[in-house]
Structures are given as C-alpha cells and as structure tokens.
Design a protein around this motif. Structure first.
Motif, PDB file in Angstrom:
ATOM      1  N   VAL A   1       0.806  -1.218   0.000  1.00 43.54           N
ATOM      2  CA  VAL A   1       0.000   0.000   0.000  1.00 43.54           C
ATOM      3  C   VAL A   1       0.841   1.271   0.000  1.00 43.54           C
ATOM      4  CG1 VAL A   1      -1.972  -1.096   1.093  1.00 43.54           C
ATOM      5  CG2 VAL A   1      -0.221  -0.049   2.525  1.00 43.54           C
ATOM      6  N   THR A   2       2.151   1.179   0.257  1.00 50.88           N
ATOM      7  CA  THR A   2       2.981   2.391   0.262  1.00 50.88           C
ATOM      8  C   THR A   2       4.048   2.376  -0.824  1.00 50.88           C
ATOM      9  OG1 THR A   2       4.580   1.451   1.842  1.00 50.88           O
ATOM     10  CG2 THR A   2       2.684   2.618   2.768  1.00 50.88           C
ATOM     11  N   SER A   3       3.942   1.473  -1.768  1.00 43.01           N
ATOM     12  CA  SER A   3       5.039   1.299  -2.733  1.00 43.01           C
ATOM     13  C   SER A   3       5.151   2.425  -3.748  1.00 43.01           C
ATOM     14  CB  SER A   3       4.876  -0.039  -3.464  1.00 43.01           C
ATOM     15  OG  SER A   3       3.688  -0.037  -4.225  1.00 43.01           O
ATOM     16  N   SER A   4       4.056   3.164  -3.995  1.00 39.21           N
ATOM     17  CA  SER A   4       4.085   4.160  -5.073  1.00 39.21           C
ATOM     18  C   SER A   4       3.901   5.588  -4.564  1.00 39.21           C
ATOM     19  CB  SER A   4       2.994   3.837  -6.104  1.00 39.21           C
ATOM     20  OG  SER A   4       1.722   3.816  -5.493  1.00 39.21           O
TER      21      SER A   4
ATOM     22  N   GLN B   1      -1.550   2.043  11.617  1.00 39.23           N
ATOM     23  CA  GLN B   1      -1.469   1.655  13.019  1.00 39.23           C
ATOM     24  C   GLN B   1      -2.851   1.561  13.641  1.00 39.23           C
ATOM     25  OE1 GLN B   1       1.444   0.619  14.335  1.00 39.23           O
ATOM     26  NE2 GLN B   1       2.191   1.020  12.259  1.00 39.23           N
ATOM     27  N   ASN B   2      -3.768   2.450  13.216  1.00 39.90           N
ATOM     28  CA  ASN B   2      -5.147   2.398  13.709  1.00 39.90           C
ATOM     29  C   ASN B   2      -5.924   1.256  13.076  1.00 39.90           C
ATOM     30  OD1 ASN B   2      -4.967   4.732  15.387  1.00 39.90           O
ATOM     31  ND2 ASN B   2      -5.179   6.041  13.586  1.00 39.90           N
ATOM     32  N   LEU B   3      -5.557   0.899  11.852  1.00 38.97           N
ATOM     33  CA  LEU B   3      -6.298  -0.133  11.125  1.00 38.97           C
ATOM     34  C   LEU B   3      -5.992  -1.536  11.633  1.00 38.97           C
ATOM     35  CD1 LEU B   3      -8.130  -1.064   8.833  1.00 38.97           C
ATOM     36  CD2 LEU B   3      -6.227  -0.776   7.250  1.00 38.97           C
ATOM     37  N   VAL B   4      -4.730  -1.822  11.969  1.00 40.82           N
ATOM     38  CA  VAL B   4      -4.344  -3.197  12.295  1.00 40.82           C
ATOM     39  C   VAL B   4      -4.699  -3.605  13.720  1.00 40.82           C
ATOM     40  CG1 VAL B   4      -2.448  -3.087  10.632  1.00 40.82           C
ATOM     41  CG2 VAL B   4      -1.996  -2.571  13.037  1.00 40.82           C
ATOM     42  N   LYS B   5      -5.083  -2.667  14.556  1.00 42.32           N
ATOM     43  CA  LYS B   5      -5.370  -2.990  15.955  1.00 42.32           C
ATOM     44  C   LYS B   5      -6.478  -4.032  16.064  1.00 42.32           C
ATOM     45  CE  LYS B   5      -4.023   1.548  17.782  1.00 42.32           C
ATOM     46  NZ  LYS B   5      -4.522   2.826  18.368  1.00 42.32           N
ATOM     47  N   GLY B   6      -6.195  -5.119  16.773  1.00 38.09           N
ATOM     48  CA  GLY B   6      -7.212  -6.127  17.034  1.00 38.09           C
ATOM     49  C   GLY B   6      -7.567  -6.993  15.851  1.00 38.09           C
TER      50      GLY B   6
ATOM     51  N   ARG C   1       8.484  -1.673   0.579  1.00 39.64           N
ATOM     52  CA  ARG C   1       9.449  -0.958   1.392  1.00 39.64           C
ATOM     53  C   ARG C   1       9.538  -1.648   2.747  1.00 39.64           C
ATOM     54  NH1 ARG C   1       7.726   5.321  -0.003  1.00 39.64           N
ATOM     55  NH2 ARG C   1       8.234   5.234  -2.226  1.00 39.64           N
ATOM     56  N   LEU C   2      10.647  -2.267   3.022  1.00 41.15           N
ATOM     57  CA  LEU C   2      10.773  -3.105   4.213  1.00 41.15           C
ATOM     58  C   LEU C   2      10.760  -2.302   5.503  1.00 41.15           C
ATOM     59  CD1 LEU C   2      13.418  -5.700   2.963  1.00 41.15           C
ATOM     60  CD2 LEU C   2      10.933  -5.786   2.811  1.00 41.15           C
ATOM     61  N   SER C   3      10.986  -1.005   5.425  1.00 39.73           N
ATOM     62  CA  SER C   3      10.958  -0.174   6.624  1.00 39.73           C
ATOM     63  C   SER C   3       9.571  -0.143   7.255  1.00 39.73           C
ATOM     64  CB  SER C   3      11.392   1.254   6.283  1.00 39.73           C
ATOM     65  OG  SER C   3      10.550   1.808   5.273  1.00 39.73           O
ATOM     66  N   THR C   4       8.534  -0.476   6.475  1.00 38.13           N
ATOM     67  CA  THR C   4       7.164  -0.393   6.988  1.00 38.13           C
ATOM     68  C   THR C   4       6.742  -1.628   7.781  1.00 38.13           C
ATOM     69  OG1 THR C   4       6.267  -1.325   4.926  1.00 38.13           O
ATOM     70  CG2 THR C   4       6.489   1.072   5.042  1.00 38.13           C
TER      71      THR C   4
ATOM     72  N   ALA D   1       4.798   8.066   5.454  1.00 37.52           N
ATOM     73  CA  ALA D   1       4.708   8.229   6.902  1.00 37.52           C
ATOM     74  C   ALA D   1       3.266   8.441   7.336  1.00 37.52           C
ATOM     75  CB  ALA D   1       5.571   9.404   7.349  1.00 37.52           C
ATOM     76  N   GLN D   2       2.502   9.201   6.566  1.00 37.67           N
ATOM     77  CA  GLN D   2       1.092   9.443   6.896  1.00 37.67           C
ATOM     78  C   GLN D   2       0.281   8.150   6.773  1.00 37.67           C
ATOM     79  OE1 GLN D   2       0.357  12.493   3.961  1.00 37.67           O
ATOM     80  NE2 GLN D   2       0.704  14.155   5.416  1.00 37.67           N
ATOM     81  N   ILE D   3       0.548   7.385   5.709  1.00 33.82           N
ATOM     82  CA  ILE D   3      -0.174   6.127   5.515  1.00 33.82           C
ATOM     83  C   ILE D   3       0.197   5.126   6.609  1.00 33.82           C
ATOM     84  CG2 ILE D   3      -0.444   4.137   3.982  1.00 33.82           C
ATOM     85  CD1 ILE D   3      -0.096   6.050   1.619  1.00 33.82           C
ATOM     86  N   THR D   4       1.484   5.060   6.957  1.00 38.47           N
ATOM     87  CA  THR D   4       1.930   4.144   8.008  1.00 38.47           C
ATOM     88  C   THR D   4       1.249   4.472   9.333  1.00 38.47           C
ATOM     89  OG1 THR D   4       4.061   3.855   6.908  1.00 38.47           O
ATOM     90  CG2 THR D   4       3.940   3.243   9.233  1.00 38.47           C
TER      91      THR D   4
END
Length: 285
Positions: free
Chosen positions: A208-211, A225-230, A239-242, A218-221
């Motif tokens: 989702v952040t490749s392009s 964080q709010n999306l993956v909870k639970g 991008r492996l940093s994500t 940074a904004q998408i990442t």
C-alpha cells in the motif's frame, strides 16, 4: 442522416449488450461446496497446511506451512514473483489450492460459503478501487448503512479527514472516475478509511505504500497503526521499513518459505532478509 446515426448508435449498443450479458452469464470457477457453511465468531486464526499452487503448469507456491495466530501481524517479503500476492489471494478463495488446504479458525475455507468467507476479510491494495462518487460514498462502499458520524470517524482514524475538509464540499465532493482528482496517498487513505469502517477481523495489505513519496508513506503508516489494531493482518511490503514491527516476517524465495522470524532475528540470521534490508537501505539513499 439522423436515422443513420441512430442506427449506428443502436448497433454499438447491441454489440456492447452482447458482451455485457455474456459476462453476466459466465459462471465463476470457484463455487460453494454443497455442504458449505457460514463462518461465525471469527477469531482470525489462519493456517496453511502443505499448500501448493500453480498457474497452468508453472509452479508458484510449494509446500507452504504457516500458522498465523489471531491478532498477529505477519509480513510477506521476498523478490518479485515469488508468490506473495498469490499467497494472500488464496485466503479469500480468488483461487483454490492445487494441494494442501487453508484453515480459518480450524475450518477448511473450501467448506465455507464464499460470501461468508469474504465478508470477514478486508483488503487494501496498491491499486485502489474508487468510483465516480462522493468521498463519503467511496468510504462507505461495503458499509452502506454507515452514518456520516461513522464515516468521519473512520476518515479521522485513517488520517484522511484533513485533506477531505479542504475539498470544495468536504465529504460530498465528487472525486472523479477511479479517484482522478486525488493523489496516490489520498486514494490510499480513503481505502484505509473504508477498511476501518468495514471492520473485518482479517486484513490484507498489498504494497500500500510502494508508489508514494516518503512523507506520504509516513502518513499512511500512521493510519495503518489504527487499522491493524485487534485484527489478524497480513502485509505484503515493497518498502521493508514499513514492516519492522511485524510479529513475524515470512521470507519467500522460489515459492517456498526460506526464513521466518521477527526483524531482529532475521537480521542476526544474515540471510536473504538481511540482504533485502541492505538493498532497501541503498535504494533509500
């Protein structure tokens, strides 16, 4: 002359209608089993058992064994063409395995009704699907009964409310075909808002952040964080940093799992993942 033009338009419409109804009459290859059941009380425990898959005669996945516990974030990494996207596409049964099976909460997905299976899965893809409607309509796609308050709350969680409020009429702004009036990062954040609103227990994120640029990434990442909870989350990362904070990183090569562990464990192993990390760092500089 008018009749001639009318006849020309009519013939074009008839040709299009033939193709349209041919498509509607096409039966999908993936069908419900006669004894298929609904998926209920989903925890998000996903298991791959000796999964093989091939397109025609070309092998893509070979002997995949993997357990993803409820609420875990799993990242799939590896060179292009090793089967990462194919692996996640098997979970909602866009394809069926050639050998082995995939279980959700202990149930073989081939014994689950397709509509029920997909109802419990959200996908945010690199190529976001948006249509020529309002911002609110695009966010609530899949959640037609959502209130405006719920739509706005999802947008805020997805870090999208800021740019939406700057639009001519906010959430009622028309975004154009495939979101033509939006940037790549804005499209992604609308897709994340849609997934937050849909609130499925299983989440698939495909590059989702490749392009996007570094600031937008940074904004998408932050929104993710709010999306993956639970949720049980499977991430394909360009991008492996994500994905450094993933509970488990699965490294694929030639259709097989060759390494798995967290970021620190794989760096210490100094194998393919460490090589990809070094390459990613070189590209960033």
């Amino acid at each position: 002359m008018r009749l001639n033009h009318l006849n020309e338009s009519l013939q074009q419409a008839l040709a299009a209608a033939d193709r349209y109804f041919e498509l509607l009459d096409t039966k999908p290859e993936i069908q419900d089993a006669p004894d298929a059941v609904d998926l209920k009380d989903v925890q998000g425990h996903i298991t791959f058992e000796n999964v093989d898959f091939h397109y025609d005669e070309t092998p893509v996945l070979k002997g995949i064994n993997l357990e993803i516990r409820p609420g875990e974030m799993i990242a799939l990494v590896g060179p292009t063409g090793v089967g990462k996207t194919t692996m996640v596409n098997l979970i909602p049964r866009f394809y069926d395995t050639n050998q082995g099976r995939i279980l959700i909460d202990g149930q073989d997905i081939r014994r689950i009704k397709i509509s029920s299976l997909r109802e419990h899965i959200s996908m945010v893809l690199q190529d976001v699907f948006l249509f020529n409607g309002t911002v609110a309509e695009n966010i609530s796609y899949g959640s037609p009964d959502a209130t405006m308050e719920q739509i706005k709350a999802a947008a805020i969680a997805a870090k999208a409310d800021g740019f939406i409020q700057e639009m001519p009429v906010g959430y009622d702004t028309e975004i154009g075909e495939r979101g033509a009036r939006l940037s790549g990062g804005q499209k992604q954040r609308l897709a994340i808002a849609r997934a937050i609103l849909y609130n499925a227990p299983i989440l698939i994120l495909d590059e989702v952040t490749s392009s996007v640029d570094t600031e937008t990434e940074a904004q998408i990442t932050a929104a993710l964080q709010n999306l993956v909870k639970g949720r049980t989350t499977i991430v394909i990362a360009h991008r492996l940093s994500t994905i450094r904070n993933a509970d488990k990183i699965i490294v694929l090569q030639d259709g097989e799992i060759v390494e798995q562990g967290n970021h620190e464990q794989l760096l210490q192993l100094d194998g393919l993942y460490a090589k990809l990390i070094r390459k990613d760092a070189d590209n960033a500089t």
